[in-house]
Design an enzyme around this catalytic site. Structure first.
Site, short mmCIF file in Angstrom:
data_model
loop_
_atom_site.label_atom_id
_atom_site.label_comp_id
_atom_site.label_asym_id
_atom_site.label_seq_id
_atom_site.Cartn_x
_atom_site.Cartn_y
_atom_site.Cartn_z
N SER A 183 0.80 -1.22 0.00
CA SER A 183 0.00 0.00 0.00
C SER A 183 0.84 1.28 0.00
O SER A 183 0.31 2.36 -0.24
CB SER A 183 -0.94 0.02 1.21
OG SER A 183 -0.22 0.11 2.42
N LYS A 206 0.73 4.86 7.14
CA LYS A 206 0.17 5.67 6.07
C LYS A 206 0.67 7.12 6.19
O LYS A 206 1.19 7.53 7.21
CB LYS A 206 -1.37 5.67 6.12
CG LYS A 206 -2.01 4.33 5.83
CD LYS A 206 -1.86 3.92 4.39
CE LYS A 206 -2.54 2.59 4.11
NZ LYS A 206 -1.87 1.46 4.77
#
Length: 235
Positions: free
Chosen positions: A156, A194
Site C-alpha cells: 500500500s 500511512k
C-alpha cells in the site's frame, strides 16, 4: 501475519467462492464471524487487501478475489509492475533472536531496537510487540528519542518507496506534521502505516498506491503512534 479474525474471514470467503463462485455479502460475513457491525468486516477486508490476500474487483458489487491463502505463502510476491517514484536510502542491518547484548566498545555508536511484528492494518501495536527480536543500526541514523522497528506487510506504500518486507524505523511520538508517514492507530484497534493529512476537522490516512483508497476519520478516532524516520531493506 494475520490476526485470528482476518484468517477466519479469509478462509470463509475462500470456501464460499470455491463452493458457489460468488462472494458472501457483508451481512453473511458479519454473521459468520459473530461481529456486531459491518464496519468490523470492512476493517478486516482492508487489512487482507493491503496484505495481498484478497482483491476487490472494480465495478462489481460484492466481488472479491482471493489471491492467496496462508498455506501458499512459501514464496514472497514481488511488486515488479509498479516502480517506486523514488528509491529510499538503504542500509544493511543485523537481525538477531534472543536477548540483545550490550554493544562492544568498538560498536559504541550502534543502538539496538526492538523489532516488532508486520504492520499493514488490523493489528494494534501492543499486540505486535515481540521482545525476542532486535535490530542493530548506527545511532546516527535515528537521532534523539525512543525508537522501534516494524516489518512492513503489503504494497500500500510502494509509491513512497516502501516495499513489502522492508523494516520501518519509527520514532515514538503522539504528534506529526501534515504529510508525515506515521503509524496510526484507528479506533484503538487497527494499526497502519500511512501518510497523514489533516483536512479541516478530519484526518486522512493516504496510501501511496492508487489501488487503495484514502480513508478519512474524525480526529478523535486516530492516534499517532510514531513517525517514520528510516527505512531498511534486506536483500
Amino acid at each position: 501475519m494475520l490476526t485470528r479474525k482476518q484468517h477466519e474471514l479469509l478462509m470463509f470467503i475462500n470456501k464460499r467462492l470455491e463452493a458457489t463462485g460468488v462472494s458472501p455479502s457483508f451481512e453473511e460475513m458479519k454473521e459468520a464471524l459473530n461481529l456486531k457491525s459491518k464496519s468490523g468486516i470492512h476493517r478486516l477486508i482492508t487489512g487482507l487487501e493491503e496484505r495481498g490476500f484478497i482483491r476487490r474487483l472494480a465495478h462489481r458489487a460484492r466481488a472479491l478475489e482471493v489471491l492467496k491463502v496462508p498455506e501458499t505463502l512459501g514464496a514472497r510476491e514481488k511488486a515488479e509492475t509498479v516502480r517506486p517514484k523514488f528509491t529510499p536510502n538503504v542500509v544493511k542491518a543485523e537481525f538477531s533472536n534472543g536477548l540483545a547484548g550490550r554493544p562492544s566498545p568498538e560498536e559504541a555508536t550502534a543502538v539496538t531496537l526492538p523489532l516488532y511484528g508486520r504492520i499493514a492494518a488490523g493489528t494494534p501495536i501492543e499486540a505486535l510487540r515481540d521482545h525476542s527480536s532486535f535490530i542493530d543500526l548506527p545511532a546516527s541514523m535515528i537521532g534523539r528519542g525512543e525508537h522501534y522497528a516494524l516489518e512492513v506487510a503489503g504494497d500500500s506504500m510502494i509509491d513512497a518507496g516502501i516495499l513489502d518486507g522492508d523494516v520501518a524505523i519509527i520514532r515514538q511520538s503522539d504528534t506529526a506534521q501534515n504529510g508525515d508517514i506515521v503509524v496510526a492507530l484507528i479506533d484503538d484497534q487497527e494499526a497502519t502505516l500511512k501518510r497523514l493529512r489533516r483536512k479541516g476537522a478530519s484526518i486522512a490516512l493516504e496510501p501511496a498506491n492508487p489501488k487503495y483508497e484514502i480513508r478519512i476519520f474524525g480526529p478523535d478516532r486516530v492516534k499517532v503512534q510514531g513517525r517514520l524516520v528510516t527505512l531498511i531493506r534486506r536483500y
